[in-house]
Scaffold this active site. Sequence first.
Site, short mmCIF file in Angstrom:
data_model
loop_
_atom_site.label_atom_id
_atom_site.label_comp_id
_atom_site.label_asym_id
_atom_site.label_seq_id
_atom_site.Cartn_x
_atom_site.Cartn_y
_atom_site.Cartn_z
N GLN A 81 11.21 28.04 -20.55
CA GLN A 81 12.37 28.59 -21.24
C GLN A 81 12.08 28.95 -22.69
OE1 GLN A 81 15.12 25.27 -19.35
NE2 GLN A 81 16.38 26.83 -20.31
N ASP A 238 12.95 26.99 -16.13
CA ASP A 238 12.34 25.91 -15.35
C ASP A 238 13.29 24.75 -15.05
OD1 ASP A 238 12.35 25.04 -18.00
OD2 ASP A 238 10.19 24.76 -18.12
#
Length: 480
Positions: A81, A238
């Site tokens: 991210q 994720d």
Amino acid sequence: MSAAEGPLVVGVDSSTQSTKALVVDASTGRVVASGQAPHTVSSGAGRETDPRQWWDALCEALSQCGEAAHEAAAVSVGGQQHGLVTLDGRGEPVRPALLWNDVRSAPQARRLTEELGGAKFWADRTGSVPAASFTVTKWAWLAEHEPEVVRATKAVRLPHDYLTERLTGQGTTDRGDVSGTGWWASGTEAYDEEILAHVGLDPALLPRVVRPGEVAGTVHSHDLPFSKGTLVAPGTGDNAAAALGLGVRPGVPVMSLGTSGTVYAVSRHRPADPSGTVAGFADARGDWLPLACTLNCTLAVDRVAALLGLDREAVEPGTAVTLLPYLDGERTPNLPNASGLLHGLRHDTTGGQLLQAAYDGAVHSLLGALDLVLDEEADRSEPLLLIGGGARGTAWQQTVLRLSGRPVQVPEAKELVALGAAAQAAGLLTGEDPSAVARRWDTAAGPVLDAVDRDEETLARIAGVLSDAAPLLERPTDTH
């Protein structure tokens, strides 16, 4: 390759250090092929990676999957991210991506919070208070330090967006990953024009936010072993992918033990924590994923074990010593200048007791954050799902059991981010909720450790030391 019962799908986990690809039977969840390839991260003041490394690693990981990848009907990418990817008019990187753990934008994070109405404004508007990991602060840093890069940028993407666009030729993202940028309004689920204008980012440079369950496109790249017309799912960040991979229902708590620790739960309520402890992320389905992160987890405890010359499992009970293992500063509680602190050392204190105290200090931080993540109506008797590299360690399991007072379940499935992406891809084919797909695959299956009485004495002792030592922990430490 043995015959699959249903169509095949590919789930990708493009993490900080490597990219993994799983080919999964959409009917059973069985992994029929897998591949993995590394990428590099710069050292020094920043943490950067050339996005083209992610693509090369994806190509290599898929090639390791062989014919199974060619037979796949759908693919989805889960990715690290917050990273800032800047592309020119040809879709080529203008500069290496600034990764989530590049904290050079800490001054910009503080300034943005102050300039736009304070922490409550940001929490109400985006669900989170800006931190140096967030993409909006990285863009502000770039505008200040590399204005020529900003002028040359024709598209701004997140890491998973970059790979999805290389697959489909279209600029897209999803609500789970975009909720970690700091420029997406969680209340309206749209880009926030006021924030974008404040940081000088043209919304035309941003990707379209694909809805959950919508097809992002089809594979158009000839570099990959997919057949023509393979569907591409929206993908996600994720943490949201791992939540899909576990098939977690609202209110079920998850604790991930890695270099850093995280706790999160799916919620039907939009989070907005002005203290900044809880990040108000969206999930990849349509609900929310309030999440809190600690900086010191397995790596910090392992460092204490190494200093003591002990194996990481060589803990001993029966101690009144307190060790706050804030070796890298700490985010939860918010003590960025802190260092490790030891209190209560006696002549008869053993090395094993010191090591147990390090585990206790790390888990205390995570459980304190978990109380803020969970909704008031969450069932506190629900098993805590324990994942990540530390989850299979006996000392970690027993410490979490003793300090949480709730049952602990340790899923046997590995590569949960890639499995979550695969479940998202499977949902495109079957019309199912990806979390329901993961539950059908039984990805959370694993031993359940029975609850024990919560060690209130240790929790109170650690909280007392933390409170009393706050002025010392907030004082900057000379690291030279």
